[in-house]
Design a protein around this motif. Sequence first.
Motif, PDB file in Angstrom:
ATOM      1  N   VAL A 102      45.840 -25.347  69.618  1.00  0.00           N
ATOM      2  CA  VAL A 102      44.844 -26.348  70.009  1.00  0.00           C
ATOM      3  C   VAL A 102      44.721 -26.426  71.526  1.00  0.00           C
ATOM      4  CG1 VAL A 102      44.278 -28.797  69.960  1.00  0.00           C
ATOM      5  CG2 VAL A 102      45.147 -27.684  67.900  1.00  0.00           C
ATOM      6  N   ALA A 103      45.851 -26.379  72.234  1.00  0.00           N
ATOM      7  CA  ALA A 103      45.830 -26.450  73.702  1.00  0.00           C
ATOM      8  C   ALA A 103      45.109 -25.246  74.291  1.00  0.00           C
ATOM      9  CB  ALA A 103      47.257 -26.532  74.232  1.00  0.00           C
ATOM     10  N   GLU A 104      45.403 -24.071  73.796  1.00  0.00           N
ATOM     11  CA  GLU A 104      44.755 -22.859  74.308  1.00  0.00           C
ATOM     12  C   GLU A 104      43.260 -22.870  74.009  1.00  0.00           C
ATOM     13  OE1 GLU A 104      46.999 -19.794  72.415  1.00  0.00           O
ATOM     14  OE2 GLU A 104      48.710 -19.973  73.809  1.00  0.00           O
ATOM     15  N   HIS A 105      42.899 -23.395  72.854  1.00  0.00           N
ATOM     16  CA  HIS A 105      41.485 -23.447  72.465  1.00  0.00           C
ATOM     17  C   HIS A 105      40.679 -24.361  73.385  1.00  0.00           C
ATOM     18  CE1 HIS A 105      38.023 -23.509  69.714  1.00  0.00           C
ATOM     19  NE2 HIS A 105      38.001 -24.821  69.866  1.00  0.00           N
ATOM     20  N   ASN A 106      41.281 -25.441  73.846  1.00  0.00           N
ATOM     21  CA  ASN A 106      40.550 -26.451  74.619  1.00  0.00           C
ATOM     22  C   ASN A 106      40.719 -26.338  76.130  1.00  0.00           C
ATOM     23  OD1 ASN A 106      39.227 -28.508  72.679  1.00  0.00           O
ATOM     24  ND2 ASN A 106      41.264 -28.205  71.795  1.00  0.00           N
TER      25      ASN A 106
ATOM     26  N   TYR B 137      37.365 -35.108  82.589  1.00  0.00           N
ATOM     27  CA  TYR B 137      38.097 -33.884  82.925  1.00  0.00           C
ATOM     28  C   TYR B 137      37.492 -32.631  82.300  1.00  0.00           C
ATOM     29  CZ  TYR B 137      41.445 -37.229  84.656  1.00  0.00           C
ATOM     30  OH  TYR B 137      42.034 -38.254  85.364  1.00  0.00           O
ATOM     31  N   ALA B 138      36.343 -32.778  81.670  1.00  0.00           N
ATOM     32  CA  ALA B 138      35.692 -31.642  81.027  1.00  0.00           C
ATOM     33  C   ALA B 138      35.505 -30.497  82.015  1.00  0.00           C
ATOM     34  CB  ALA B 138      34.335 -32.059  80.464  1.00  0.00           C
ATOM     35  N   GLY B 139      35.781 -29.288  81.547  1.00  0.00           N
ATOM     36  CA  GLY B 139      35.601 -28.092  82.354  1.00  0.00           C
ATOM     37  C   GLY B 139      36.808 -27.712  83.196  1.00  0.00           C
ATOM     38  N   HIS B 140      37.787 -28.595  83.269  1.00  0.00           N
ATOM     39  CA  HIS B 140      38.997 -28.288  84.030  1.00  0.00           C
ATOM     40  C   HIS B 140      39.982 -27.497  83.176  1.00  0.00           C
ATOM     41  CE1 HIS B 140      38.425 -30.514  87.793  1.00  0.00           C
ATOM     42  NE2 HIS B 140      37.754 -31.404  87.073  1.00  0.00           N
ATOM     43  N   SER B 141      40.918 -26.864  83.849  1.00  0.00           N
ATOM     44  CA  SER B 141      42.036 -26.202  83.198  1.00  0.00           C
ATOM     45  C   SER B 141      43.311 -26.943  83.564  1.00  0.00           C
ATOM     46  CB  SER B 141      42.126 -24.745  83.652  1.00  0.00           C
ATOM     47  OG  SER B 141      43.319 -24.146  83.190  1.00  0.00           O
ATOM     48  N   MET B 142      44.319 -26.834  82.729  1.00  0.00           N
ATOM     49  CA  MET B 142      45.604 -27.448  83.053  1.00  0.00           C
ATOM     50  C   MET B 142      46.163 -26.882  84.357  1.00  0.00           C
ATOM     51  SD  MET B 142      46.511 -29.875  81.023  1.00  0.00           S
ATOM     52  CE  MET B 142      48.276 -29.970  81.337  1.00  0.00           C
ATOM     53  N   SER B 143      45.809 -25.648  84.662  1.00  0.00           N
ATOM     54  CA  SER B 143      46.288 -25.035  85.910  1.00  0.00           C
ATOM     55  C   SER B 143      45.703 -25.709  87.142  1.00  0.00           C
ATOM     56  CB  SER B 143      45.957 -23.541  85.927  1.00  0.00           C
ATOM     57  OG  SER B 143      44.554 -23.334  85.878  1.00  0.00           O
ATOM     58  N   ASP B 144      44.633 -26.487  86.984  1.00  0.00           N
ATOM     59  CA  ASP B 144      44.073 -27.242  88.107  1.00  0.00           C
ATOM     60  C   ASP B 144      44.989 -28.397  88.510  1.00  0.00           C
ATOM     61  OD1 ASP B 144      41.826 -25.624  88.008  1.00  0.00           O
ATOM     62  OD2 ASP B 144      40.672 -27.031  86.777  1.00  0.00           O
ATOM     63  N   PHE B 145      45.919 -28.762  87.634  1.00  0.00           N
ATOM     64  CA  PHE B 145      46.739 -29.948  87.859  1.00  0.00           C
ATOM     65  C   PHE B 145      48.235 -29.649  87.959  1.00  0.00           C
ATOM     66  CE2 PHE B 145      43.017 -31.182  85.283  1.00  0.00           C
ATOM     67  CZ  PHE B 145      42.373 -31.984  86.214  1.00  0.00           C
ATOM     68  N   THR B 146      48.629 -28.422  87.682  1.00  0.00           N
ATOM     69  CA  THR B 146      50.051 -28.093  87.650  1.00  0.00           C
ATOM     70  C   THR B 146      50.375 -26.926  88.575  1.00  0.00           C
ATOM     71  OG1 THR B 146      49.671 -26.646  85.737  1.00  0.00           O
ATOM     72  CG2 THR B 146      50.339 -28.914  85.278  1.00  0.00           C
ATOM     73  N   THR B 147      51.653 -26.837  88.937  1.00  0.00           N
ATOM     74  CA  THR B 147      52.105 -25.747  89.814  1.00  0.00           C
ATOM     75  C   THR B 147      52.611 -24.552  89.024  1.00  0.00           C
ATOM     76  OG1 THR B 147      54.305 -26.767  89.924  1.00  0.00           O
ATOM     77  CG2 THR B 147      52.713 -27.364  91.657  1.00  0.00           C
ATOM     78  N   GLU B 148      52.818 -24.731  87.726  1.00  0.00           N
ATOM     79  CA  GLU B 148      53.192 -23.623  86.851  1.00  0.00           C
ATOM     80  C   GLU B 148      52.814 -23.992  85.420  1.00  0.00           C
ATOM     81  OE1 GLU B 148      57.511 -23.409  85.405  1.00  0.00           O
ATOM     82  OE2 GLU B 148      57.728 -24.104  87.479  1.00  0.00           O
ATOM     83  N   ASP B 149      52.889 -23.003  84.542  1.00  0.00           N
ATOM     84  CA  ASP B 149      52.531 -23.223  83.149  1.00  0.00           C
ATOM     85  C   ASP B 149      53.669 -23.982  82.450  1.00  0.00           C
ATOM     86  OD1 ASP B 149      51.669 -23.204  80.557  1.00  0.00           O
ATOM     87  OD2 ASP B 149      51.689 -21.022  80.309  1.00  0.00           O
ATOM     88  N   VAL B 150      53.490 -25.287  82.343  1.00  0.00           N
ATOM     89  CA  VAL B 150      54.534 -26.123  81.759  1.00  0.00           C
ATOM     90  C   VAL B 150      54.813 -25.719  80.319  1.00  0.00           C
ATOM     91  CG1 VAL B 150      55.157 -28.481  81.144  1.00  0.00           C
ATOM     92  CG2 VAL B 150      53.964 -28.034  83.285  1.00  0.00           C
ATOM     93  N   LEU B 151      53.781 -25.350  79.581  1.00  0.00           N
ATOM     94  CA  LEU B 151      53.953 -25.013  78.170  1.00  0.00           C
ATOM     95  C   LEU B 151      54.762 -23.742  77.967  1.00  0.00           C
ATOM     96  CD1 LEU B 151      50.481 -25.919  76.617  1.00  0.00           C
ATOM     97  CD2 LEU B 151      52.595 -27.243  76.604  1.00  0.00           C
ATOM     98  N   ALA B 152      55.011 -22.978  79.035  1.00  0.00           N
ATOM     99  CA  ALA B 152      55.849 -21.784  78.931  1.00  0.00           C
ATOM    100  C   ALA B 152      57.322 -22.080  79.200  1.00  0.00           C
ATOM    101  CB  ALA B 152      55.351 -20.712  79.904  1.00  0.00           C
ATOM    102  N   ARG B 153      57.627 -23.278  79.667  1.00  0.00           N
ATOM    103  CA  ARG B 153      59.008 -23.634  79.950  1.00  0.00           C
ATOM    104  C   ARG B 153      59.767 -23.856  78.627  1.00  0.00           C
ATOM    105  NH1 ARG B 153      60.409 -24.479  84.930  1.00  0.00           N
ATOM    106  NH2 ARG B 153      62.287 -25.594  84.201  1.00  0.00           N
TER     107      ARG B 153
END
Length: 379
Positions: free
Chosen positions: A219-223, A274-290
């Motif tokens: 769901v996260a990747e889709h959105n 926040y439409a059109g943004h990516s999580m990478s716009d708000f984070t310094t690394e991919d949190v979901l990969a931790r």
Amino acid sequence: MRRVLVGVLVTTATVALTVAAPAAAAEPSVEPAAAPGDVVTARQISAPGFVYARTWVITYSSTSATGAPITVSGTVVVPLGANANTPVVGFAPGTHGLGDQCAPSRHLEAGDETEGLLIHQYATRGFAVAITDYEGLGTPGEHTYIAGRAEGNATLDVVRAALRLPGTGLSPTTEVAVVGYSQGGHAAGWAAQLAPSYAPELNIVGYAVGAPPAHLRTVAEHNDGGENVGLVMAAGFGMDVTYPELELAPYLNDAGRVAFADIRDDCTSDLSKYAGHSMSDFTTEDVLARPEWVARVDEQNLGGSTPRSPVLLYHSNGDEILPVSVSVGLREAWCDGGGNVTFRRTNTGPHAVTAALMSPSVTAWVADRLAGRATAGDC
């Protein structure tokens, strides 16, 4: 999305919501809770449109995702003339947001609850309906959005609370169904998985699980980067406040710190900013990969155990928010576990529209289970 749902429901509903309920007498609060499902406070209200029922706003005891005792708010709707044979529907609401003002109980009391017509479809059949607000939505503390165990526990416990609420006439052995769509589908699915161990005394005869976010990573990747990325941000917030070992703050950039401080009291419609943004716009690394995030996020997925009562699982091929593939996988998991699952993979269009269009047939399926009619399911 919520405006679309309201519009479709208003044109198809058979219940007029403009009728004002008679003034209700004040009721004293009951004694503090001692066990999950015990009523902490109860206040009878005049809920617009529910003239045919008595309605209470309650708080009740439940259990957090980490096993701590918590107090949750909710609403109980009991049709006039209810008795020991009256079934109860546990209603798990879809996403309302993160702020206390977003809680379904507050909107039901105000007469502007967007899922009110869905609730009416059960209550006007003579079923009592118990609606949870979930942990931290309408009560002190943060809303643990999309934390599966907390959602499932709160949904089962609001049913327990309805059965224990003084003056309803309901019986603790009556038939129960649990229903929900979207976040509510996630909660209903978790309730189905948890009930055998968490609430074995409830006589649950069926679950209606609509468009659940059954696999959060998908769901996260889709959105991400799309119109509904605000929901992904809300889920990240929910995970962060649920589990002490998850620390989101160290991985936020300046924009992220501003955004996540802002969303903590947003309702669903506010998240569209926040439409059109990516999580990478708000984070310094991919949190979901931790690793610590991977483990906790994957814990929220449905399918790890199989419901013991029949399940109606439904999802539209055209769902733009929650891809239908997550329900395809969930059906397979529950069927492989020996479940009784009826899967309706529909062509009913977008996410919100499907909730409205499917409501009559879903309500009829639930009514059949509450009437004792068997279903073979698809597996």
